[in-house]
Design an enzyme around this catalytic site. Structure first.
Site, mmCIF file in Angstrom:
data_model
loop_
_atom_site.group_PDB
_atom_site.id
_atom_site.type_symbol
_atom_site.label_atom_id
_atom_site.label_comp_id
_atom_site.label_asym_id
_atom_site.label_seq_id
_atom_site.Cartn_x
_atom_site.Cartn_y
_atom_site.Cartn_z
ATOM 1 N N TRP A 171 50.841 42.758 37.873
ATOM 2 C CA TRP A 171 50.452 41.675 36.954
ATOM 3 C C TRP A 171 51.035 41.904 35.564
ATOM 4 C CZ3 TRP A 171 49.484 37.689 39.528
ATOM 5 C CH2 TRP A 171 48.669 37.687 40.668
ATOM 6 N N ASP A 216 44.759 41.497 29.284
ATOM 7 C CA ASP A 216 44.355 40.814 30.508
ATOM 8 C C ASP A 216 43.151 41.575 31.055
ATOM 9 O OD1 ASP A 216 44.086 39.782 33.066
ATOM 10 O OD2 ASP A 216 46.226 39.914 33.558
ATOM 11 N N LYS A 267 37.424 36.780 39.709
ATOM 12 C CA LYS A 267 37.125 38.159 40.084
ATOM 13 C C LYS A 267 35.673 38.504 39.748
ATOM 14 C CE LYS A 267 41.683 38.494 40.625
ATOM 15 N NZ LYS A 267 42.930 38.440 39.883
HETATM 16 C C1 PLP Z 1 44.217 38.130 39.706
HETATM 17 C C2 PLP Z 1 44.901 38.567 38.477
HETATM 18 C C3 PLP Z 1 45.851 37.765 37.827
HETATM 19 C C4 PLP Z 1 46.287 36.419 38.375
HETATM 20 O O1 PLP Z 1 45.279 35.497 38.242
HETATM 21 P P1 PLP Z 1 45.475 33.950 38.574
HETATM 22 O O2 PLP Z 1 44.186 33.387 38.099
HETATM 23 O O3 PLP Z 1 45.694 33.846 40.044
HETATM 24 O O4 PLP Z 1 46.640 33.450 37.810
HETATM 25 C C5 PLP Z 1 46.403 38.232 36.656
HETATM 26 N N1 PLP Z 1 46.057 39.418 36.138
HETATM 27 C C6 PLP Z 1 45.156 40.220 36.737
HETATM 28 C C7 PLP Z 1 44.803 41.532 36.114
HETATM 29 C C8 PLP Z 1 44.555 39.821 37.921
HETATM 30 O O5 PLP Z 1 43.659 40.617 38.517
#
Ligand code: PLP
Length: 367
Positions: A106, A174, A198
């Site tokens: 990511w 993030d 999540k």
């Molecule tokens: C799941 C995830 C993403 C992607 O998320 P989307 O909502 O599918 O765009 C990005 N960064 C992290 C750390 C993630 O766990």
């Protein structure tokens, strides 16, 4: 029968939240409507979004000089919005420098997208060992528009043990897979973002927490819907927000608050993670690929000690199938890295982790 769902996302929600949403499905709060059916301009929905924001502010102790935005496009759209709003130049293709730390898939994607709008510098990377650790934090440069990290790396199962010091350079993180898993000092960051699916609620909503002075920096060519200042000025209602998702996030936050907030969540999460890691560290058959100081509380990958790739793949397949038969589902690792992975977000009870550890022990004895 409810299963123990170890999915990395979309992931398990607390049962009381689902039951409350079900009870309010056709008549929310005496309105005679579902939240799905409400006008987003109605006072009934306004009270839903205001309550969700107030709970998030309370649980995360968000200072008053930060805006909370409920957006769409997932965490992935933030990979574009962040450089667009914080570093893009007055003409497309030109931009300021931004520093990225590559700690996983990511993080790498975020940097690749940012390179379309900014001069991306990868200050450090742990790619040399398949992202099994977090590298030493690089120093922020005076010209960096911001400094980007992925606080918890969902796919490889690492997390930053310490928040980097970036001086006057805004730190952007993030936090998709660790938001509200333990206390976090929001004031250390310029911007935080998380896809909801999540640890917060259903897919479709992205939470952005942004310090007010970082808004209004987007160049004039930025599409309105991609500007933080536009969303902030309209309290996340520039256009129709993801209403139902915001409502469910509110239910999840209330549930978390009733269970003692982030400090209590951190204690539960540590107990759950310790249970799995201590099993893994004592197993002859499974092991954790992650260096100890950087192990995630939320996503725990594990691999069987079998060197032959074909045999290992067969074992992993058998493991996943037998686990599923016991009501332990979604344990396959990410399609890009293979292996197994247990995601144990806030909604995963200790009993689920205990059931998994017990199953792993029994499985190990059969091979
Ligand atoms: C799941 C995830 C993403 C992607 O998320 P989307 O909502 O599918 O765009 C990005 N960064 C992290 C750390 C993630 O766990």
């Amino acid at each position: 029968m409810r299963v123990y769902n170890f999915s990395p996302g979309p992931s398990a929600l607390p049962l009381p939240v689902l039951e409350k949403a079900a009870a309010e499905m056709t008549d929310a709060n005496g309105t005679g409507q579902s939240v799905m059916e409400m006008s987003h301009r109605s006072k009934d929905f306004r009270s839903v979004i205001e309550k969700t924001e107030a709970l998030l502010r309370e649980l995360m102790e968000i200072p008053s000089n930060y805006k909370v935005l409920f957006l769409q496009g997932g965490a992935s759209l933030q990979f574009s919005m962040i450089p667009l709003n914080l570093a893009a130049g007055s003409v497309p293709g030109e931009g300021k420098r931004a520093l990225y730390v590559e700690t996983g898939i990511w993080a790498k994607k975020a940097a690749e997208e940012a390179a379309k709008f900014a001069g991306v510098e990868t200050g450090a990377s742990s790619k040399d060992r398949a992202y099994a650790y977090i590298p030493a934090a690089p120093a922020a440069g005076p010209d960096d528009a911001y400094y980007h990290i992925t606080l918890n790396n969902t796919i490889v199962g690492t997390k930053w043990a310490e928040i980097p010091e970036t001086g006057s350079v805004p730190l952007v993180a993030d936090i998709s897979s660790c938001i509200l898993s333990e206390p976090l000092d929001v004031s250390k960051f310029g911007l935080l973002y998380a896809g909801a699916q999540k640890n917060l609620g259903p897919a479709g909503t992205t939470v952005v927490i942004i310090r007010e002075d970082l808004m209004g920096r987007a160049p004039p060519w930025t599409p309105a819907l991609l500007r933080y200042d536009v969303h902030a000025a309209e309290a996340s209602m520039y256009n129709t927000p993801p209403c139902y998702g915001i409502y469910v996030i509110g239910l999840v936050l209330q549930w978390l608050k009733d269970k003692g907030g982030t400090a209590a969540a951190a204690r539960r999460n540590r107990e759950k993670a310790d249970m799995l890691y201590s099993y893994l560290d004592n197993s002859r058959f499974f092991r954790s690929p992650v260096d100890k100081p950087f192990r995630s509380l939320m996503n725990i990958p594990f691999i069987p000690a079998e060197n032959d790739a074909e045999k290992r793949a067969a074992l992993e397949k058998r493991f996943a199938a037998e686990a599923a038969a016991q009501g332990l589902v979604n344990l396959a690792g990410h399609r890009l890295v293979g292996g197994m992975r247990a995601s144990i977000y806030n909604a995963m009870p200790l009993e689920g982790v205990r059931a998994l550890a017990g199953f792993m022990k029994r499985f190990e004895e059969t091979v």
